[in-house]
Design a protein around this motif. Structure first.
Motif, mmCIF file in Angstrom:
data_model
loop_
_atom_site.group_PDB
_atom_site.id
_atom_site.type_symbol
_atom_site.label_atom_id
_atom_site.label_comp_id
_atom_site.label_asym_id
_atom_site.label_seq_id
_atom_site.Cartn_x
_atom_site.Cartn_y
_atom_site.Cartn_z
ATOM 1 N N PRO A 81 0.929 -1.171 -0.050
ATOM 2 C CA PRO A 81 -0.051 0.059 0.092
ATOM 3 C C PRO A 81 0.692 1.360 0.132
ATOM 4 O O PRO A 81 0.325 2.289 -0.412
ATOM 5 C CB PRO A 81 -0.799 -0.207 1.363
ATOM 6 N N VAL A 82 2.000 1.349 0.555
ATOM 7 C CA VAL A 82 2.711 2.540 0.810
ATOM 8 C C VAL A 82 3.280 2.713 -0.639
ATOM 9 O O VAL A 82 3.268 3.954 -0.985
ATOM 10 C CB VAL A 82 4.107 2.218 1.618
ATOM 11 N N VAL A 83 3.644 1.785 -1.381
ATOM 12 C CA VAL A 83 4.319 2.040 -2.652
ATOM 13 C C VAL A 83 3.130 2.514 -3.636
ATOM 14 O O VAL A 83 3.329 3.428 -4.222
ATOM 15 C CB VAL A 83 4.693 0.704 -3.262
ATOM 16 N N LEU A 84 1.932 1.827 -3.537
ATOM 17 C CA LEU A 84 0.680 2.203 -4.422
ATOM 18 C C LEU A 84 0.453 3.568 -4.180
ATOM 19 O O LEU A 84 0.276 4.376 -5.072
ATOM 20 C CB LEU A 84 -0.260 1.390 -4.444
ATOM 21 N N PHE A 85 0.274 4.012 -2.711
ATOM 22 C CA PHE A 85 -0.165 5.432 -2.236
ATOM 23 C C PHE A 85 1.045 6.354 -2.711
ATOM 24 O O PHE A 85 0.675 7.556 -3.205
ATOM 25 C CB PHE A 85 -0.441 5.283 -1.025
ATOM 26 N N THR A 86 2.214 6.139 -2.748
ATOM 27 C CA THR A 86 3.153 7.037 -2.952
ATOM 28 C C THR A 86 3.114 7.452 -4.399
ATOM 29 O O THR A 86 3.246 8.553 -4.639
ATOM 30 C CB THR A 86 4.287 6.341 -2.831
ATOM 31 N N ILE A 92 -0.172 12.849 -8.702
ATOM 32 C CA ILE A 92 -0.856 13.819 -8.925
ATOM 33 C C ILE A 92 -0.491 15.177 -8.506
ATOM 34 O O ILE A 92 -0.815 16.291 -9.190
ATOM 35 C CB ILE A 92 -2.296 13.632 -8.249
ATOM 36 N N ILE A 93 0.029 15.060 -7.543
ATOM 37 C CA ILE A 93 0.913 16.425 -7.013
ATOM 38 C C ILE A 93 1.949 16.852 -7.975
ATOM 39 O O ILE A 93 2.015 17.979 -8.382
ATOM 40 C CB ILE A 93 1.600 16.300 -5.498
ATOM 41 N N PHE A 149 -1.047 11.054 1.212
ATOM 42 C CA PHE A 149 -1.219 12.469 0.948
ATOM 43 C C PHE A 149 0.132 12.957 0.397
ATOM 44 O O PHE A 149 0.518 14.139 0.744
ATOM 45 C CB PHE A 149 -1.542 13.144 2.419
ATOM 46 N N GLY A 150 0.774 12.275 -0.118
ATOM 47 C CA GLY A 150 2.088 12.764 -0.714
ATOM 48 C C GLY A 150 3.309 13.402 -0.022
ATOM 49 O O GLY A 150 3.765 14.584 -0.121
ATOM 50 N N CYS A 151 3.527 12.981 0.993
ATOM 51 C CA CYS A 151 4.581 13.107 1.860
ATOM 52 C C CYS A 151 5.952 12.751 1.748
ATOM 53 O O CYS A 151 6.572 12.507 2.482
ATOM 54 C CB CYS A 151 4.275 12.677 3.475
ATOM 55 N N PHE A 155 10.129 11.971 -4.398
ATOM 56 C CA PHE A 155 9.133 11.457 -5.677
ATOM 57 C C PHE A 155 8.388 12.329 -6.515
ATOM 58 O O PHE A 155 8.283 12.231 -7.608
ATOM 59 C CB PHE A 155 8.363 10.294 -5.220
ATOM 60 N N ILE A 156 7.916 13.431 -5.634
ATOM 61 C CA ILE A 156 7.176 14.718 -6.245
ATOM 62 C C ILE A 156 7.997 15.304 -7.360
ATOM 63 O O ILE A 156 7.679 15.250 -8.455
ATOM 64 C CB ILE A 156 6.582 15.420 -5.389
ATOM 65 N N TYR A 157 9.323 15.607 -6.622
ATOM 66 C CA TYR A 157 10.245 16.156 -7.685
ATOM 67 C C TYR A 157 10.661 15.279 -8.806
ATOM 68 O O TYR A 157 10.808 15.822 -9.819
ATOM 69 C CB TYR A 157 11.526 16.784 -6.721
ATOM 70 N N GLN A 158 10.917 14.221 -8.474
ATOM 71 C CA GLN A 158 11.489 13.374 -9.798
ATOM 72 C C GLN A 158 10.432 13.255 -10.922
ATOM 73 O O GLN A 158 10.744 13.342 -11.885
ATOM 74 C CB GLN A 158 11.608 11.817 -9.164
#
Length: 279
Positions: A81-86, A92-93, A149-151, A155-158
């Motif tokens: 779940p951590v991988v899928l949610f991340t 999205i972000i 919640f994208g913490c 990964f967001i920057y990537q």
């Protein structure tokens, strides 16, 4: 011609030597699972005296009450779940930052990048206090909810870097054909992002699977221990540690990572090359 041939031989010899050097710890770990404590600490022989799988059988049984079947199940229940949610939340972000203009965008992006510099040791106490008030301790919620919640700003920057490499004309063409922003994201951009998403997912899988500190802080029931804590606990059970059993379980615990890497190697390398993370 001869000079070029000698260069190739030298390059192959170096690569073979480097490959053996890199694989040697895994080979040593595998062979050591067949050795007794006396062989491990009283001899420098590379090969074991006999090949018996007792260490795998006895090591898997664990302390008799909770087996490694339970620990593997716990680890997958925590990690997947951590991988899928991340991956989902980060994509999205990143889409919002890369494709849209909104108030305070630059400040929010600066804060996002700033959080990359925060070491885990600095935020572990505030997180523990918050999760304790929410009564999330001794569960996997402290891992799942932040991922949802994208913490994970890395990964967001990537993914933002990957979005920036996709031409905006693709979005504009889809808008002309009647697609909305959500359809553009799901039907046009997500299929093109497979390498970056696989790369982010593989990194998160690796880091969460090997994480020791956070499970140690947030989980206090042995029944919910992941593999990282189970391996550490196997050293605390008795004074006489059967090291071949510990090494056997260590080898089994890294097998999913090795298998996953080779299965997703193509996407992983491509994702690293296209998100600006390579050196």
């Amino acid at each position: 011609m001869k000079k070029s041939k000698y260069k190739n031989i030298g390059a192959y010899a170096f690569l073979i030597f480097f490959g053996i050097f890199m694989v040697f710890p895994i080979v040593w770990l595998f062979l050591s699972t067949f050795k007794t404590n006396a062989e491990l600490f009283g001899s420098i022989k590379f090969w074991p005296e006999s090949f018996r799988f007792d260490a795998y059988v006895n090591g898997w049984i664990g302390n008799g009450k909770i087996t490694y079947t339970n620990y593997f199940k716990n680890t997958f229940e925590l990690v997947i779940p951590v991988v899928l949610f991340t991956v989902m939340s980060s994509a999205i972000i990143a889409y919002g930052f890369a494709r849209f203009n909104f108030p305070l965008k630059k400040i929010m992006f600066s804060i996002l990048i700033g959080t990359l510099m925060l070491p885990n040791a600095v935020i572990i106490i505030p997180r523990y206090t918050l999760f304790n008030k929410l009564e999330w301790l001794n569960s996997y919620l402290p891992f799942w909810i932040p991922a949802l919640f994208g913490c994970f700003p890395f990964f967001i920057y990537q993914l933002i870097q990957f979005f920036r490499g996709l031409p905006r004309e693709l979005d504009e063409s889809a808008y002309i054909d009647g697609c909305g922003t959500f359809k553009v994201f799901v039907r046009i951009l997500i299929p093109l992002m497979k390498p970056a998403l696989f790369s982010a997912g593989l990194f998160q899988f690796l880091w969460t699977w090997n994480d020791f500190l956070n499970p140690l802080i947030f989980i206090n029931s042995v029944k919910k221990y992941p593999l990282s804590l189970a391996l550490r606990m196997s050293l605390d059970i008795g004074a006489n540690v059967a090291w071949n059993q510990v090494l056997a379980m260590s080898l089994l615990s890294v097998l999913p990572l090795i298998i996953l890497f080779f299965l997703a190697q193509k996407f992983f390398v491509e994702g690293i090359a296209t998100t600006g993370l390579k050196g």
